[in-house]
Scaffold this motif. Structure first.
Motif, PDB file in Angstrom:
ATOM      1  N   ARG A 157       0.840  -1.190   0.000  1.00  0.00           N
ATOM      2  CA  ARG A 157       0.000   0.000   0.000  1.00  0.00           C
ATOM      3  C   ARG A 157       0.863   1.223   0.000  1.00  0.00           C
ATOM      4  NH1 ARG A 157      -4.631  -1.443  -1.860  1.00  0.00           N
ATOM      5  NH2 ARG A 157      -5.154  -3.477  -1.051  1.00  0.00           N
ATOM      6  N   GLY A 199      -1.245   7.132   0.641  1.00  0.00           N
ATOM      7  CA  GLY A 199      -2.369   7.068  -0.258  1.00  0.00           C
ATOM      8  C   GLY A 199      -2.294   8.204  -1.254  1.00  0.00           C
ATOM      9  N   CYS A 247       0.208   5.510  -6.138  1.00  0.00           N
ATOM     10  CA  CYS A 247      -0.163   4.122  -5.866  1.00  0.00           C
ATOM     11  C   CYS A 247       0.061   3.283  -7.119  1.00  0.00           C
ATOM     12  CB  CYS A 247      -1.616   4.030  -5.424  1.00  0.00           C
ATOM     13  SG  CYS A 247      -1.935   4.822  -3.841  1.00  0.00           S
ATOM     14  N   CYS A 279      -4.921   1.112  -4.491  1.00  0.00           N
ATOM     15  CA  CYS A 279      -5.321   2.196  -3.602  1.00  0.00           C
ATOM     16  C   CYS A 279      -5.955   1.606  -2.353  1.00  0.00           C
ATOM     17  CB  CYS A 279      -6.291   3.117  -4.311  1.00  0.00           C
ATOM     18  SG  CYS A 279      -5.510   4.057  -5.630  1.00  0.00           S
ATOM     19  N   SER A 280      -5.827   2.332  -1.330  1.00  0.00           N
ATOM     20  CA  SER A 280      -6.335   1.841  -0.066  1.00  0.00           C
ATOM     21  C   SER A 280      -7.257   2.877   0.551  1.00  0.00           C
ATOM     22  CB  SER A 280      -5.180   1.561   0.871  1.00  0.00           C
ATOM     23  OG  SER A 280      -4.517   2.774   1.146  1.00  0.00           O
ATOM     24  N   SER A 310      -6.720   4.747   2.744  1.00  0.00           N
ATOM     25  CA  SER A 310      -6.040   5.999   3.006  1.00  0.00           C
ATOM     26  C   SER A 310      -6.054   6.912   1.791  1.00  0.00           C
ATOM     27  CB  SER A 310      -4.602   5.716   3.394  1.00  0.00           C
ATOM     28  OG  SER A 310      -3.952   5.097   2.307  1.00  0.00           O
ATOM     29  N   CYS A 311      -6.338   6.361   0.676  1.00  0.00           N
ATOM     30  CA  CYS A 311      -6.352   7.171  -0.543  1.00  0.00           C
ATOM     31  C   CYS A 311      -7.589   8.062  -0.568  1.00  0.00           C
ATOM     32  CB  CYS A 311      -6.335   6.274  -1.775  1.00  0.00           C
ATOM     33  SG  CYS A 311      -4.818   5.326  -1.948  1.00  0.00           S
ATOM     34  N   LYS A 340      -9.604   1.563  -4.386  1.00  0.00           N
ATOM     35  CA  LYS A 340      -9.748   1.992  -3.010  1.00  0.00           C
ATOM     36  C   LYS A 340     -10.792   1.143  -2.325  1.00  0.00           C
ATOM     37  CE  LYS A 340     -11.502   5.973  -2.495  1.00  0.00           C
ATOM     38  NZ  LYS A 340     -11.593   7.451  -2.502  1.00  0.00           N
ATOM     39  N   PRO A 343      -3.493  -1.835   4.385  1.00  0.00           N
ATOM     40  CA  PRO A 343      -3.170  -0.539   3.865  1.00  0.00           C
ATOM     41  C   PRO A 343      -3.172   0.455   4.953  1.00  0.00           C
ATOM     42  CG  PRO A 343      -5.230  -1.331   3.014  1.00  0.00           C
ATOM     43  CD  PRO A 343      -4.614  -2.423   3.823  1.00  0.00           C
ATOM     44  N   LYS A 361       0.209   3.798   6.026  1.00  0.00           N
ATOM     45  CA  LYS A 361       0.315   5.064   6.690  1.00  0.00           C
ATOM     46  C   LYS A 361       0.823   4.895   8.089  1.00  0.00           C
ATOM     47  CE  LYS A 361      -3.088   7.388   4.099  1.00  0.00           C
ATOM     48  NZ  LYS A 361      -4.338   8.071   4.116  1.00  0.00           N
TER      49      LYS A 361
END
Length: 788
Positions: free
Chosen positions: A576, A580, A595, A602-603, A605-606, A618, A740, A745
């Motif tokens: 991840r 993001g 990403c 994408c996670s 956090s994106c 995401k 992720p 993060k």
DNA sequence: GAGTTTGAAACT
DNA sequence: CAGTTTCAAACTC
């Protein structure tokens, strides 16, 4: 005193050793041909244990120390027990006791021997020693002690004995190993001091060299490779010096190459020696070690010396940790950190338990040191800044790293030699080329022999390798690959900065912790070894604002201990992006998206809009689709992918080969490989960071590190199947979802993720495969550090 | 190769 | 923390 005590000590130590499991282990290895046997064993140790959770710079600086400890432990395990009492003497005796150890030490002590050896080639040749390890070791020791060592050693010994702090620290850290290291460090320091004025450098070099070799190659195999390579290179480059040496001990050199890291170390010494004459040769060595100072007495020596002194002081303060490593890493420029980190990781992983236990603080300290740009030879040395180190470190560790390092070193050296001429970029090309070529050839030789791939790797060396892989997916990727092959984005990324002076994260090179090189078309570039101070200061500032600024952007689930058999592990590339993305118009389908660029999905956090990230949306819905896409991409890119694979191939193969045997801890490298191989994998930039973290990171360091990582990783994935890798990544990405958030993060670095070693084990498992999300660089360390 | 687009990084 | 600006890569032509 030295000699008599040593003898006695040797006896005592021997008895101790015999008692110690290590001793038994060594015995098993077989003293007579200790070198090889030892070597393997060492490699094993490193490999098996190699996993370093630590990747994170800040959190556990100790990794470094640990790594060294581990290395040395692995190498000089036997010696440890004795060292506690009297490091110098004991060590020597121990060495004598154990052929292998003796050899190693001899190499380290070689300095003396070198002086002697210079006069007496026979004595010099480490190989010879190994042969008659038992007898010679002591003799050599005594010899070493007499000539130079005596002067130095006594001091060091006395210090070790007298200095409560040192002894304490050592004892605390790890009685045997640490003490030995402390002694070595002291010696190194002394040597460094002496180096400035005298030729004792050799001794220190040797010692360092031995350590470096060992350290450098968490995996024994890698170490060997590295050593061999450098030797080869040296042979090629420093024809004159080499020729001299060779004349003296051609057989020895060859033996050393083949045989052990230790022997290699000895060989390196010689090489180094030679290198002083031939800069290139030195560089080669540098790859493995921090030969820079020695090799480049001219321009960089003063600097390196200064650094060394400082470092030495630091080491001492820290706990006698080896400065040599730092130097080495620094010298390597960009990648060094990674290598060091990887090493640490490896060591920690391997030894985590007890030995590694070294104080986290120490680790951090070491990290800091690394981070701090050592002035050493302005040469490329520390190119990498502190923060960067992590990423790079992971990558660097790999064999590739080593190669890259070589390149870098050359470039750096040249830079040094060359007046900043190219503010924008160094022209490593000249120097690099040869190195690269050599490295490439080596890669080819070693790995699968994918010439093209290897070359590309070499060229891209640094992070680019991964990028290439990624590139494959996209059309550009293809372009890049084509280009890169020629370009060799090689050694380092290339930037095109015009206003940032390459001192901001805008600059890919800077962000990657690498100095700008020739290929760069930047303007007013300050990201050069010449401006280390500026670079470091800037990095510090940036890190002060964002400690993770230089951390890998892409965090991947490492297979921390991927089960070889599990394909699941392979499949998921749960990687991840750290923070993001924030894409609005690219739909996360272009490289604009970090990403996507990093080859990860994408996670949560994106904050992207209209996410269509092929690697994973995401929402996570796309996973399947993504896989399909990826597959498609792969198919499309097949040629490339093939290339990548081919490139990767060697590594992979190595991994496979190595992996099977060792259960190596997952190292970032593993990831790197994955990245590399991954067809889909992102491409260029992200790679840098991602490489490290993800595994693509390895790219940096080039094949060497990668190889190691692979080995270290022992990931079933790689080893098992190339495809799996790609699959793994993809799935991981998809999986990434789980992690992720946490993984990436949270990453705040190091500590957070790290904290839960469980995370590695626990978290990763959570996701499907049980893989752990690990920051590329950070990955394992958590487990390690947490201990403390 | 020049210009545009894009999104991260940096700044306020 | 949000908004704006700066920047350089990615991309297009």
């Amino acid at each position: 005193m030295d000699t008599p005590e040593r003898n006695q000590i040797g006896a005592t130590s021997v008895s101790k050793f015999e008692d110690s499991p290590v001793f038994n282990y060594i015995n098993n290895l077989s003293p007579i041909q200790p070198v090889k046997s030892i070597h393997t064993s060492q490699t094993f140790n490193s490999l098996s244990f190699a996993s370093l959770p630590s990747v994170f710079t800040s959190p556990h600086a100790s990794s470094y120390k640990e790594s060294r400890f581990l290395r040395r432990h692995s190498i000089s395990d036997l010696s440890k027990p004795d060292f506690s009492t009297e490091d110098g003497s004991k060590v020597e005796t121990d060495r004598g006791a154990t052929g292998n150890v003796a050899e190693l030490q001899d190499d380290s002590s070689a300095p003396d021997g070198k002086s002697d050896s210079l006069s007496n080639p026979s004595t010099e040749l480490p190989s010879e020693r190994p042969v008659s390890t038992n007898e010679e070791p002591q003799a050599s020791k005594s010899d070493s002690s007499h000539p130079d060592c005596d002067q130095k050693l006594p001091d060091s010994v006395l210090k070790s004995g007298e200095d409560p702090a040192l002894s304490d620290s050592c004892v605390k850290n790890k009685s045997g190993n640490e003490s030995s290291e402390a002694e070595e460090n002291k010696q190194v320091i002394n040597h460094t001091e002496e180096r400035e004025g005298t030729g004792y450098d050799w001794e220190s070099l040797i010692t360092e060299g031995a350590d470096l070799l060992i350290f450098s190659s968490p995996n024994g195999s890698e170490a060997i490779r590295l050593v061999q390579k450098p030797l080869d290179l040296v042979t090629g480059f420093a024809s004159s010096t080499l020729s001299q040496i060779m004349e003296n001990d051609n057989a020895n050199l060859s033996k050393m190459r083949i045989a052990d890291p230790i022997e290699c170390s000895g060989g390196q010494h010689e090489i180094e020696f030679l290198s002083s004459q031939a800069g290139e040769a030195c560089e080669l060595k540098d790859m493995d070690q921090g030969m820079d100072s020695l090799s480049f007495p001219n321009s960089s020596n003063s600097v390196s010396r200064e650094i060394t002194d400082d470092e030495v002081a630091r080491y001492i303060a820290d706990d006698c940790k080896p400065a040599s490593n730092l130097y080495r890493g620094m010298r390597r420029r960009c990648l060094d950190f990674e290598a060091a980190v990887s090493r640490r990781k490896n060591l920690e992983d391997t030894s985590n338990g007890g030995s590694v236990s070294t104080h986290p603080e120490e680790k951090t300290a070491s990290m800091d040191k690394q981070l701090v740009p050592y002035k050493s030879g302005g040469v490329a040395t520390r190119c990498v800044l502190t923060g960067i180190g992590l990423h790079l470190n992971a990558l660097a560790t790999t064999s590739k790293d080593a190669k890259n390092l070589n390149h870098e070193k050359f470039s750096s050296e040249r830079q040094l030699n060359l007046p900043n001429s190219s503010a924008s970029c160094h022209s490593p090309s000249g120097g690099l080329d040869p190195l690269l070529t050599s490295a490439v050839t080596e890669r080819d030789m070693d790995p699968s022999g994918n010439g093209v791939q290897n070359e590309e790797d070499g060229a891209r060396a640094s992070a680019y390798v991964l990028a290439e892989d990624f590139n494959q997916n996209s059309p550009k990727k293809k372009r890049r690959r084509l280009e890169p092959a020629g370009e060799t984005e090689s050694s380092c990324k290339r930037c095109n900065c015009k206003k940032s002076k390459c001192l901001k994260l805008y600059c890919e090179c800077f962000a990657a912790g690498v100095y700008c090189i020739e290929p760069c078309s930047c303007q007013d570039c300050f990201n050069k070894p010449i401006h280390e101070d500026t670079v470091l200061a800037t990095r510090k500032q940036i890190e002060s604002r964002n400690p993770l600024a230089f951390a890998p952007k892409v965090i991947r689930n490492s297979d921390s201990l991927p089960e070889p058999g599990d394909e699941s592990n392979k499949t998921p590339a749960s990687a991840r992006h750290k923070r993001g993305c924030n894409c609005k118009k690219s739909s996360c389908l272009k490289k604009y998206c970090e990403c996507y660029q990093g080859g990860v999905g994408c996670s949560i956090s994106c904050r992207c809009e209209g996410c269509k990230n092929a690697f994973g949306r995401k929402d996570g819905s796309s996973i399947l689709g993504l896989e399909a896409e990826l597959e498609e991409e792969e198919t499309e890119t097949n040629p490339k992918s093939v290339m990548d694979k081919g490139l990767q191939g060697p590594e992979i193969q190595n991994n496979e080969e190595q992996n099977p045997g060792s259960a190596i801890p997952s190292t970032p490298l593993q990831l790197s490989r994955q990245l590399v191989p991954l067809p889909f994998s992102s491409r260029s930039k992200p790679l840098r960071s991602s490489f490290l973290n993800v595994g693509s990171s390895s790219g940096f360091y080039g094949g060497h590190k990668l190889e190691k990582p692979n080995i270290l990783r022992a990931q079933p994935d790689l080893g098992i199947n190339t495809k799996p890798v790609s699959e793994d990544e993809m799935p991981d990405i998809l999986r990434g979802e789980c992690s992720p958030g946490a993984g990436v993060k949270t990453g705040s670095p190091n500590s957070k993720r790290i904290s839960p070693p469980q995370s590695d084990f626990g978290l990763s498992p959570l996701p499907r495969t049980g893989r752990k999300l690990i920051l590329q660089s950070i990955p394992s360390f958590p487990s390690l550090t947490p201990q403390h």
